[in-house]
Design a protein around this motif. Sequence first.
Motif, mmCIF file in Angstrom:
data_model
loop_
_atom_site.group_PDB
_atom_site.id
_atom_site.type_symbol
_atom_site.label_atom_id
_atom_site.label_comp_id
_atom_site.label_asym_id
_atom_site.label_seq_id
_atom_site.Cartn_x
_atom_site.Cartn_y
_atom_site.Cartn_z
ATOM 1 N N LYS A 277 14.514 5.853 -7.829
ATOM 2 C CA LYS A 277 14.334 5.023 -6.607
ATOM 3 C C LYS A 277 15.656 3.912 -6.482
ATOM 4 C CE LYS A 277 10.112 6.818 -5.046
ATOM 5 N NZ LYS A 277 10.526 7.449 -3.634
ATOM 6 N N THR A 337 6.145 9.824 -9.996
ATOM 7 C CA THR A 337 5.938 9.401 -8.836
ATOM 8 C C THR A 337 6.160 7.580 -9.162
ATOM 9 O OG1 THR A 337 4.072 9.755 -8.765
ATOM 10 C CG2 THR A 337 5.357 11.534 -7.693
ATOM 11 N N SER A 339 6.670 4.176 -6.217
ATOM 12 C CA SER A 339 7.067 3.880 -4.439
ATOM 13 C C SER A 339 7.166 2.123 -4.662
ATOM 14 C CB SER A 339 6.414 4.358 -3.920
ATOM 15 O OG SER A 339 6.622 4.284 -2.557
ATOM 16 N N ASP A 400 1.932 8.036 -3.805
ATOM 17 C CA ASP A 400 3.154 6.906 -2.370
ATOM 18 C C ASP A 400 2.062 5.862 -2.191
ATOM 19 O OD1 ASP A 400 5.096 6.469 -0.916
ATOM 20 O OD2 ASP A 400 5.584 8.221 -0.799
#
Length: 406
Positions: A277, A337, A339, A400
């Motif tokens: 990211k 993941t 975010s 997310d």
Amino acid sequence: MSFKENNTQAPANQSTSAATECRVYASEGEKLIQYDLNCDDASLIRKWSLTLPAFIQSGCFHPTKPLFYLALSKGGYAAAVPIEEHYLMAFKIESSSTLTQIGKTISLPYRPVHISLDKTGVQVLVAYNVPASLSIHDIAEDGCLTEAFRIPDLTMRKYPHQVKTSPKNDLITICATGQEMIMDSTNFRGAIHVFGYKNGHLTGTLNSVSLNNGLRFSPRHLEFHPYLPLAYVSLERQNELHVYHYDHKGFDPEPLFVHTTLFGGASKSMQLCGTVKIHPNGRYVYAANRTLGWYEENGKKMLAKGGDDIAVFEIDALTGALTPLQRIDSEGIMPRTMSFDTEAKLLIVANQFEAEALEGTEMKHIPQALAVYKINTDGHLELANKYPLSKYQKPMIWMDVLCRNL
């Protein structure tokens, strides 16, 4: 090389209005869970859960409309299993934060490992790892998915893991790790495939980045810099971050910069670099280091410390070069993941698995967990809150954050 001549001014962080709500959506197997995110104190409040017909694999939000798309598979998190139930679903996000399915559930041919929308929000792109393929789905004006979709005839390396459009919406990139099902295989051949894209259609293969003819080259995840003509790519098996220049003709064949994500040491367990990211201000990049959580010693499973973490780099504003800043524990096993919130003052990390392993002479349970970090002005992360899941939950494959004025 300097990209000053190509550099538009870095975007300033957008301030959050009083009407903006931030929500975290995370998976537990077939279950989708929604949390409210308080950006002031970096806290999460669990609100509701929704059980879907199969394991959640990947999701994406529409860039401008309150729409949400999810890819599902009965195959769970396995790479390739003899199961033929795979789906793509569309939802409307209500002002009450609940979801309403819109349109029909679309059956997919294979396990969808990753989905994304093009920049205009008119196409859903679906990457499949086995067999290596891509499907393109049209989005109607009301947000529903059309039943017919296209599967272009593409030649790709094994195991695509991510599909993404460029900032100008003129390229599609597919990262293929090239891996075999045997985790210790060293003969895999991966590639970054680059295709032209216009008005919802591929316009041909531009090129493929495949160092050493792809041998032991395993690109997993790619992020485009917000204002430099650069892409930052995680190399899963090499535990490296590569930086590539690109333009409308494709990617340069060689990286401008290469840096290990394991600076400062590695764990005794197998290491796999994952999600990347880039901060919206373009100054920092975050890469997930992952292990399997343990290693074998004298026939016992020992806890592998120091291998599940987030590597933080500073990005040179002119050249895009990397300077390592920090590695910070992910507070769990295999951070898959992560975010940002709307102002990119917070980073939320989802750890995929739980584990039981020896630490010293005691067996220790490491739960799946969501970790919320504050992002300091110098890019460093500071743990703010940790939210462990209860024992024996299904893997958290996807997570997310949606922050939007409602």
